[in-house]
Design an enzyme around this catalytic site. Sequence first.
Site, PDB file in Angstrom:
ATOM      1  N   LYS A  99      54.800  23.872  37.288  1.00  0.00           N
ATOM      2  CA  LYS A  99      54.147  22.658  36.787  1.00  0.00           C
ATOM      3  C   LYS A  99      53.883  22.706  35.278  1.00  0.00           C
ATOM      4  O   LYS A  99      53.903  21.691  34.608  1.00  0.00           O
ATOM      5  CB  LYS A  99      52.828  22.431  37.525  1.00  0.00           C
ATOM      6  CG  LYS A  99      53.019  22.189  39.017  1.00  0.00           C
ATOM      7  CD  LYS A  99      52.508  20.840  39.420  1.00  0.00           C
ATOM      8  CE  LYS A  99      53.006  20.394  40.778  1.00  0.00           C
ATOM      9  NZ  LYS A  99      52.819  21.364  41.868  1.00  0.00           N
ATOM     10  N   GLU A 121      46.335  13.391  37.859  1.00  0.00           N
ATOM     11  CA  GLU A 121      45.964  13.452  39.268  1.00  0.00           C
ATOM     12  C   GLU A 121      46.288  14.856  39.758  1.00  0.00           C
ATOM     13  O   GLU A 121      47.129  15.540  39.191  1.00  0.00           O
ATOM     14  CB  GLU A 121      46.783  12.443  40.080  1.00  0.00           C
ATOM     15  CG  GLU A 121      48.181  12.933  40.519  1.00  0.00           C
ATOM     16  CD  GLU A 121      49.162  13.171  39.368  1.00  0.00           C
ATOM     17  OE1 GLU A 121      48.908  12.674  38.260  1.00  0.00           O
ATOM     18  OE2 GLU A 121      50.179  13.862  39.584  1.00  0.00           O
ATOM     19  N   SER A 388      59.117  28.306  43.343  1.00  0.00           N
ATOM     20  CA  SER A 388      58.393  27.380  42.463  1.00  0.00           C
ATOM     21  C   SER A 388      57.001  27.866  42.080  1.00  0.00           C
ATOM     22  O   SER A 388      56.471  27.490  41.048  1.00  0.00           O
ATOM     23  CB  SER A 388      58.302  26.005  43.129  1.00  0.00           C
ATOM     24  OG  SER A 388      57.736  26.109  44.429  1.00  0.00           O
TER      25      SER A 388
HETATM   26  C1  PLP Z   1      53.288  21.093  43.192  1.00  0.00           C
HETATM   27  C2  PLP Z   1      54.143  22.153  43.731  1.00  0.00           C
HETATM   28  C3  PLP Z   1      55.358  21.865  44.415  1.00  0.00           C
HETATM   29  C4  PLP Z   1      55.813  20.472  44.743  1.00  0.00           C
HETATM   30  O1  PLP Z   1      56.067  19.640  43.665  1.00  0.00           O
HETATM   31  P1  PLP Z   1      57.516  19.244  43.205  1.00  0.00           P
HETATM   32  O2  PLP Z   1      57.276  18.186  42.201  1.00  0.00           O
HETATM   33  O3  PLP Z   1      58.257  18.741  44.402  1.00  0.00           O
HETATM   34  O4  PLP Z   1      58.163  20.444  42.637  1.00  0.00           O
HETATM   35  C5  PLP Z   1      56.142  22.918  44.829  1.00  0.00           C
HETATM   36  N1  PLP Z   1      55.775  24.198  44.625  1.00  0.00           N
HETATM   37  C6  PLP Z   1      54.633  24.512  43.989  1.00  0.00           C
HETATM   38  C7  PLP Z   1      54.285  25.944  43.808  1.00  0.00           C
HETATM   39  C8  PLP Z   1      53.782  23.505  43.523  1.00  0.00           C
HETATM   40  O5  PLP Z   1      52.634  23.840  42.906  1.00  0.00           O
END
Ligand code: PLP
Length: 406
Positions: A99, A121, A388
Site C-alpha cells: 500500500k 478510507e 502483498s
Molecule cells: C489491502 C491489501 C490487499 C488488497 O488490496 P488490493 O488493492 O487488491 O491489492 C492485499 N494484501 C494486503 C497485504 C493488503 O493490505
Amino acid sequence: MKENDQTNAVAAVPDQDGHFGPYGGRYVPETLMHPLKELEEEYFRSQQDPKFQSRLQYYLREFCGRPTPLYFAERLTESLQGPRIYLKREDLLHTGAHKINNCMGQILLARRMGKRRIIAETGAGQHGVATATVAAMFGLECVIYMGKLDCERQELNVYRMKMLGAEVRPVIAGQQTLKEAVNEAMRDWVTNVRHTHYILGTAYGAHPYPIMVRNFQRVIGDEAKRQILEREERLPDLLVACVGGGSNAIGLFYPFLEDKSVRLLGVEAGGQGIEPERHAARFQGGSLGVLQGTRSWILQDEHGQIQRTHSVSAGLDYAAVGPEHAWLRDRQRAEYDYATDEQALTACLKLSRLEGILPALESSHALAAILERAPRMSREELIIANLSGRGDKDVHQIAAHLSEGS
Ligand SMILES: *Cc1c(COP(=O)(O)O)cnc(C)c1O
C-alpha cells in the site's frame, strides 16, 4: 494495422473518461467532476516531470525499502514438486504491505498540488497506517475514516495511526465497515476539496484513480520482470496475486500484459463458500453495477442493494472489484479464481513453516491457488506470486483458528 493504429488501440483503453470497455468511468456528484479533472491533469503532468519521478524513486528506495527481493521459495517448490515458485516480497516494505507504494506517489502529488490536508478510507487499517505514515513524514494534516466495527476489530492499527498523528474518525452508518468509510471520505472531499487530497487505497473509484493507483503500483511488476530475467533468463509462465480492489494484482500484472506467454491469475476471497453474503468473490456471485464512482462487477441483490461480504482477510472484504480487472477478464487476458478462508489459512501456515515467512491472510489467497495448481504444472515452469503483505497483523485471527483446529 498500421503501427499508429496499434498505438492508438492500446492508448484507447481506458478512454479519456477512464472507461475500460463497459467498466470504469466517473460516477460522482457534479461538485467532484472538476477536482477529478484537476487531479487527472496534474497527475499526467507529474508523470512527464523527471524531477517528480526522481523524487518518487528516491523515497521509494530510501524510505519504503525498494526494490523488494524476488525470492526463490525453495522448500515450497520442493514440497509441491511442480514449477519453480518465486515470491515478490512486498511484505518487506515499510508498514508491511504494498500500500505504501501508492501512498508515497499520491502524497507527492498532493504536495505538488499545494494540498495541506490528507484524507483516506481504511478497512483493516493497512491503508490508513500507510497514509498516516506518509502524512507524518511530510507534516501534512491527516484524517482517516474507518467503520466503527473495523475500529474495534483492528484496534492495533487505530493506535498506530494515532501515534503517527492522524485523526481516526469512526463511521457509524450502515454496516460500519469499509464501504461506509469510503462514503464518508468522499463526503469530506466534496466539502474540503480546495485544500484536501483524498488518497484512495486501491485501483478503484472514479477516473483517474484506477490508472493512477495502477501506475504507482506497477513498480512491483517492473521490478519482478527485471529480476526474473536476471535469475532465470526468461519470462515467468504464471503470475498470481490476490484481488481486493485489485491494486497489488494490477501492479504485478500490468508490465506483463503484452507478454502473451505469461498467464495472469487473480484470486478473490471465497470466504465460507460462494453463497450470498458469505464471500467477496465478485466474479463468482456478482453482476455489473455502479458503486463509489465506477462501474464494475459488484456483489448486489436483484434490487441493486449492495450485499454484505465476508472474508477472513479484511483487505479482500469489499463488494466491488477494480474496473481494469473486469476488462482483463472479459478479454480473457487474465483469469480469476477464488480461495476460501480455510484454504487461505492452510496456505498461510504452510508458507510460515516451509519458508519462515508469515504472509498476510490476503496474500495467502494467492498462495492457496498455487498449492492447488502447482502439482498439475510442469517442473520447467516458473511462477511468481505476489506476497502483498506480512502476516503480523493477522496473528490473532490465525491463533484463533489454530486453537479451533486442535
Ligand atoms: C489491502 C491489501 C490487499 C488488497 O488490496 P488490493 O488493492 O487488491 O491489492 C492485499 N494484501 C494486503 C497485504 C493488503 O493490505
